[in-house]
Motif scaffolding. Structure first.
Motif, PDB file in Angstrom:
ATOM      1  N   ILE A  13      84.052 -63.758  42.043  1.00  0.00           N
ATOM      2  CA  ILE A  13      82.944 -62.986  42.172  1.00  0.00           C
ATOM      3  C   ILE A  13      82.977 -61.856  43.162  1.00  0.00           C
ATOM      4  N   LYS A  14      82.914 -60.660  42.705  1.00  0.00           N
ATOM      5  CA  LYS A  14      83.481 -59.521  43.825  1.00  0.00           C
ATOM      6  C   LYS A  14      82.825 -58.184  43.142  1.00  0.00           C
ATOM      7  N   ASP A  15      82.278 -57.615  43.974  1.00  0.00           N
ATOM      8  CA  ASP A  15      81.824 -55.993  43.434  1.00  0.00           C
ATOM      9  C   ASP A  15      80.718 -56.123  42.286  1.00  0.00           C
ATOM     10  N   ALA A  18      83.183 -63.893  46.546  1.00  0.00           N
ATOM     11  CA  ALA A  18      84.006 -63.124  47.581  1.00  0.00           C
ATOM     12  C   ALA A  18      83.062 -61.767  47.684  1.00  0.00           C
ATOM     13  N   ASP A  19      82.004 -61.807  47.285  1.00  0.00           N
ATOM     14  CA  ASP A  19      80.896 -60.580  47.581  1.00  0.00           C
ATOM     15  C   ASP A  19      80.201 -60.766  48.597  1.00  0.00           C
ATOM     16  N   SER A  20      79.611 -59.891  49.179  1.00  0.00           N
ATOM     17  CA  SER A  20      78.738 -59.795  50.325  1.00  0.00           C
ATOM     18  C   SER A  20      77.263 -60.407  49.939  1.00  0.00           C
ATOM     19  N   LYS A  21      76.907 -60.418  48.563  1.00  0.00           N
ATOM     20  CA  LYS A  21      75.482 -60.878  48.215  1.00  0.00           C
ATOM     21  C   LYS A  21      75.565 -62.357  47.746  1.00  0.00           C
ATOM     22  N   THR A  22      74.700 -63.137  47.699  1.00  0.00           N
ATOM     23  CA  THR A  22      74.572 -64.535  46.854  1.00  0.00           C
ATOM     24  C   THR A  22      74.422 -64.444  45.255  1.00  0.00           C
ATOM     25  N   HIS A  23      75.286 -65.264  44.715  1.00  0.00           N
ATOM     26  CA  HIS A  23      75.509 -65.039  43.299  1.00  0.00           C
ATOM     27  C   HIS A  23      75.390 -66.536  42.650  1.00  0.00           C
ATOM     28  N   THR A  24      75.188 -66.763  41.521  1.00  0.00           N
ATOM     29  CA  THR A  24      75.202 -67.970  40.826  1.00  0.00           C
ATOM     30  C   THR A  24      76.233 -67.520  39.242  1.00  0.00           C
ATOM     31  N   ALA A  25      76.601 -68.743  38.966  1.00  0.00           N
ATOM     32  CA  ALA A  25      77.415 -68.741  37.666  1.00  0.00           C
ATOM     33  C   ALA A  25      76.797 -69.736  36.656  1.00  0.00           C
ATOM     34  N   ALA A  64      76.601 -68.367  48.322  1.00  0.00           N
ATOM     35  CA  ALA A  64      76.753 -67.460  49.562  1.00  0.00           C
ATOM     36  C   ALA A  64      78.161 -67.083  49.536  1.00  0.00           C
ATOM     37  N   LYS A  65      78.318 -65.780  50.409  1.00  0.00           N
ATOM     38  CA  LYS A  65      79.700 -65.244  50.408  1.00  0.00           C
ATOM     39  C   LYS A  65      80.773 -66.336  51.207  1.00  0.00           C
ATOM     40  N   GLY A  66      81.746 -66.623  50.411  1.00  0.00           N
ATOM     41  CA  GLY A  66      82.896 -67.361  50.945  1.00  0.00           C
ATOM     42  C   GLY A  66      82.518 -68.965  50.316  1.00  0.00           C
TER      43      GLY A  66
END
Length: 100
Positions: A25-27, A48-55, A68-70
């Protein structure tokens, strides 16, 4: 000859090993956004993005929770077919896991 036949039969009887596939996850996108796997394989989503995401699978078959990032999460694909997914936080982020 009998030994060769026995070895050939054992080769067919051995279980298949599940593979692990990676999605980054990036950009604000999933890379790759479309991935093909076998039923029983796992997919590791890494943020690998600066924002929190889900899949999060549209059909509810998997959800990484918030990453979270990382952070990363593994999901097992247990049913054949197309499994569209999205980020529950950013609805424009979408992808598809197709399992055979």
């Amino acid at each position: 000859m009998r030994t060769m036949l026995t070895l050939a039969l054992l080769a067919f009887a051995m279980p298949a090993f599940a593979a692990n596939h990676a999605v980054q996850i990036k950009d604000m996108k999933f890379h790759p956004a479309k991935i093909s796997v076998a039923v029983g394989d796992t997919v590791t989503f890494t943020n690998a993005d600066s924002k929190t995401h889900t899949a999060t699978a549209d059909d509810g078959s998997f959800d990484t929770g918030q990453l979270a990032k990382g952070k990363r999460a593994k999901v097992k694909i247990s049913a054949a077919g197309a499994h569209p997914f999205h980020c529950a936080i950013h609805s424009s982020m979408t992808g598809t896991v197709t399992a055979k």
